[in-house]
Design a protein around this motif. Structure first.
Motif, PDB file in Angstrom:
ATOM      1  N   GLU A  83       0.826  -1.215   0.000  1.00 29.21           N
ATOM      2  CA  GLU A  83       0.000   0.000   0.000  1.00 29.21           C
ATOM      3  C   GLU A  83       0.861   1.267   0.000  1.00 29.21           C
ATOM      4  O   GLU A  83       0.505   2.252  -0.614  1.00 29.21           O
ATOM      5  CB  GLU A  83      -0.904   0.029   1.245  1.00 29.21           C
ATOM      6  CG  GLU A  83      -1.788  -1.194   1.418  1.00 29.21           C
ATOM      7  CD  GLU A  83      -3.024  -1.181   0.554  1.00 29.21           C
ATOM      8  OE1 GLU A  83      -3.261  -0.183  -0.146  1.00 29.21           O
ATOM      9  OE2 GLU A  83      -3.761  -2.179   0.573  1.00 29.21           O
ATOM     10  N   ILE A  84       1.981   1.207   0.717  1.00 24.92           N
ATOM     11  CA  ILE A  84       2.862   2.362   0.874  1.00 24.92           C
ATOM     12  C   ILE A  84       4.308   1.901   0.690  1.00 24.92           C
ATOM     13  O   ILE A  84       4.714   0.887   1.253  1.00 24.92           O
ATOM     14  CB  ILE A  84       2.763   2.968   2.300  1.00 24.92           C
ATOM     15  CG1 ILE A  84       1.328   3.310   2.690  1.00 24.92           C
ATOM     16  CG2 ILE A  84       3.704   4.161   2.469  1.00 24.92           C
ATOM     17  CD1 ILE A  84       0.783   4.568   2.095  1.00 24.92           C
ATOM     18  N   TYR A  85       5.059   2.662  -0.092  1.00 21.88           N
ATOM     19  CA  TYR A  85       6.509   2.486  -0.147  1.00 21.88           C
ATOM     20  C   TYR A  85       7.083   3.604   0.719  1.00 21.88           C
ATOM     21  O   TYR A  85       6.730   4.774   0.546  1.00 21.88           O
ATOM     22  CB  TYR A  85       7.018   2.616  -1.590  1.00 21.88           C
ATOM     23  CG  TYR A  85       8.511   2.805  -1.685  1.00 21.88           C
ATOM     24  CD1 TYR A  85       9.364   1.712  -1.674  1.00 21.88           C
ATOM     25  CD2 TYR A  85       9.060   4.076  -1.776  1.00 21.88           C
ATOM     26  CE1 TYR A  85      10.745   1.885  -1.749  1.00 21.88           C
ATOM     27  CE2 TYR A  85      10.433   4.263  -1.848  1.00 21.88           C
ATOM     28  CZ  TYR A  85      11.264   3.166  -1.837  1.00 21.88           C
ATOM     29  OH  TYR A  85      12.624   3.338  -1.901  1.00 21.88           O
ATOM     30  N   ALA A  86       7.929   3.255   1.681  1.00 20.45           N
ATOM     31  CA  ALA A  86       8.513   4.268   2.563  1.00 20.45           C
ATOM     32  C   ALA A  86      10.034   4.199   2.503  1.00 20.45           C
ATOM     33  O   ALA A  86      10.621   3.119   2.519  1.00 20.45           O
ATOM     34  CB  ALA A  86       8.028   4.059   3.997  1.00 20.45           C
ATOM     35  N   ALA A 153       3.157  11.460  -3.095  1.00 20.20           N
ATOM     36  CA  ALA A 153       4.081  11.205  -1.997  1.00 20.20           C
ATOM     37  C   ALA A 153       4.032  12.355  -1.004  1.00 20.20           C
ATOM     38  O   ALA A 153       3.611  13.468  -1.326  1.00 20.20           O
ATOM     39  CB  ALA A 153       5.496  11.058  -2.543  1.00 20.20           C
ATOM     40  N   ARG A 154       4.492  12.036   0.198  1.00 20.07           N
ATOM     41  CA  ARG A 154       4.671  13.070   1.211  1.00 20.07           C
ATOM     42  C   ARG A 154       5.983  12.792   1.924  1.00 20.07           C
ATOM     43  O   ARG A 154       6.469  11.659   1.941  1.00 20.07           O
ATOM     44  CB  ARG A 154       3.505  13.101   2.198  1.00 20.07           C
ATOM     45  CG  ARG A 154       3.448  11.913   3.120  1.00 20.07           C
ATOM     46  CD  ARG A 154       2.260  11.984   4.050  1.00 20.07           C
ATOM     47  NE  ARG A 154       2.471  11.108   5.197  1.00 20.07           N
ATOM     48  CZ  ARG A 154       1.779  11.178   6.304  1.00 20.07           C
ATOM     49  NH1 ARG A 154       0.809  12.063   6.430  1.00 20.07           N
ATOM     50  NH2 ARG A 154       2.028  10.362   7.302  1.00 20.07           N
ATOM     51  N   ARG A 155       6.561  13.844   2.477  1.00 18.19           N
ATOM     52  CA  ARG A 155       7.782  13.673   3.244  1.00 18.19           C
ATOM     53  C   ARG A 155       7.826  14.727   4.344  1.00 18.19           C
ATOM     54  O   ARG A 155       7.206  15.793   4.240  1.00 18.19           O
ATOM     55  CB  ARG A 155       9.029  13.761   2.366  1.00 18.19           C
ATOM     56  CG  ARG A 155       9.340  15.156   1.875  1.00 18.19           C
ATOM     57  CD  ARG A 155      10.610  15.183   1.060  1.00 18.19           C
ATOM     58  NE  ARG A 155      10.916  16.561   0.661  1.00 18.19           N
ATOM     59  CZ  ARG A 155      11.936  16.903  -0.079  1.00 18.19           C
ATOM     60  NH1 ARG A 155      12.770  15.980  -0.530  1.00 18.19           N
ATOM     61  NH2 ARG A 155      12.152  18.164  -0.392  1.00 18.19           N
ATOM     62  N   ILE A 170       5.285   7.005  -0.102  1.00 20.62           N
ATOM     63  CA  ILE A 170       4.687   7.070  -1.431  1.00 20.62           C
ATOM     64  C   ILE A 170       3.474   6.150  -1.454  1.00 20.62           C
ATOM     65  O   ILE A 170       3.572   4.969  -1.110  1.00 20.62           O
ATOM     66  CB  ILE A 170       5.713   6.665  -2.507  1.00 20.62           C
ATOM     67  CG1 ILE A 170       6.897   7.625  -2.437  1.00 20.62           C
ATOM     68  CG2 ILE A 170       5.070   6.666  -3.883  1.00 20.62           C
ATOM     69  CD1 ILE A 170       8.062   7.235  -3.298  1.00 20.62           C
ATOM     70  N   PHE A 171       2.354   6.694  -1.876  1.00 17.83           N
ATOM     71  CA  PHE A 171       1.093   5.962  -1.892  1.00 17.83           C
ATOM     72  C   PHE A 171       0.980   5.168  -3.185  1.00 17.83           C
ATOM     73  O   PHE A 171       0.889   5.738  -4.265  1.00 17.83           O
ATOM     74  CB  PHE A 171      -0.077   6.938  -1.733  1.00 17.83           C
ATOM     75  CG  PHE A 171      -0.084   7.594  -0.380  1.00 17.83           C
ATOM     76  CD1 PHE A 171      -0.919   7.122   0.614  1.00 17.83           C
ATOM     77  CD2 PHE A 171       0.761   8.653  -0.096  1.00 17.83           C
ATOM     78  CE1 PHE A 171      -0.918   7.700   1.875  1.00 17.83           C
ATOM     79  CE2 PHE A 171       0.779   9.238   1.166  1.00 17.83           C
ATOM     80  CZ  PHE A 171      -0.061   8.759   2.147  1.00 17.83           C
TER      81      PHE A 171
END
Length: 180
Positions: A83-86, A153-155, A170-171
């Motif tokens: 679901e999410i790549y981090a 994405a968010r950071r 990253i969604f």
């Protein structure tokens, strides 16, 4: 939004409707994902090693270019569905303060450690729309069978006792974003 932009309420309409609340939530993304997952959220550790951070990451962390920093890459999965790549970048100075906390993470969520830390503070959240030309898009989709046109994405930078940790999330394509 082609580049990283500080999230401000006035910009909310420019974000995709299905992801607005996810991209701008200042709480633990892992906890939020757990609350809507069909199965247990598990962390798949992809990479944990020392490398020279990329220039964009060094700038954001205010670290010298080419300095060796600890990289941790994971997939947050609902069961076996990514679901999410981090991607997390931990400067040497931060690592040296809490080496066992980072080394013992393994497949535990980083958010669990961060949000349990009483000294935690966080920078503003930045968001970006990534296309296939962006290096983060390429890293995030390496594990996918289907590659969408864009990824959001968010950071932000977390500070543990004033020591920075860069976390980028990253969604990945998911029906989950449209049902929450």
């Amino acid at each position: 939004m082609k580049h990283w932009t500080n999230w401000l309420p006035a910009r909310k309409p420019s974000l995709p409707y299905d992801l607005r609340e996810w991209l701008t939530d200042s709480g633990s993304l892992t906890k939020r994902l757990q609350s809507v997952s069909e199965q247990a959220v598990n962390v798949e550790l992809l990479h944990y090693d020392w490398h020279a951070a990329l220039p964009e990451e060094s700038l954001f962390l205010q670290q010298p270019f080419r300095r060796i920093q600890l990289e941790r890459e994971v997939l947050l999965c609902d069961g076996d569905r990514p679901e999410i790549y981090a991607r997390t970048i931990i400067p040497q100075s931060t690592y040296q303060v809490l080496p066992s906390r980072f080394d013992n993470l393994g497949t535990k969520p980083l958010g669990q450690m961060l949000f349990d830390e009483p000294t935690l503070s966080r920078s503003d959240i930045q968001v970006a729309c990534l296309t296939s030309q962006h290096w983060l898009y390429q890293l995030a989709t390496e594990w996918l069978n289907i590659r969408p046109d864009i990824l959001w994405a968010r950071r932000s930078c977390f500070y543990l006792n004033g020591n920075p940790v860069l976390v980028c999330e990253i969604f990945l394509p998911s029906e989950k974003w449209s049902h929450v």
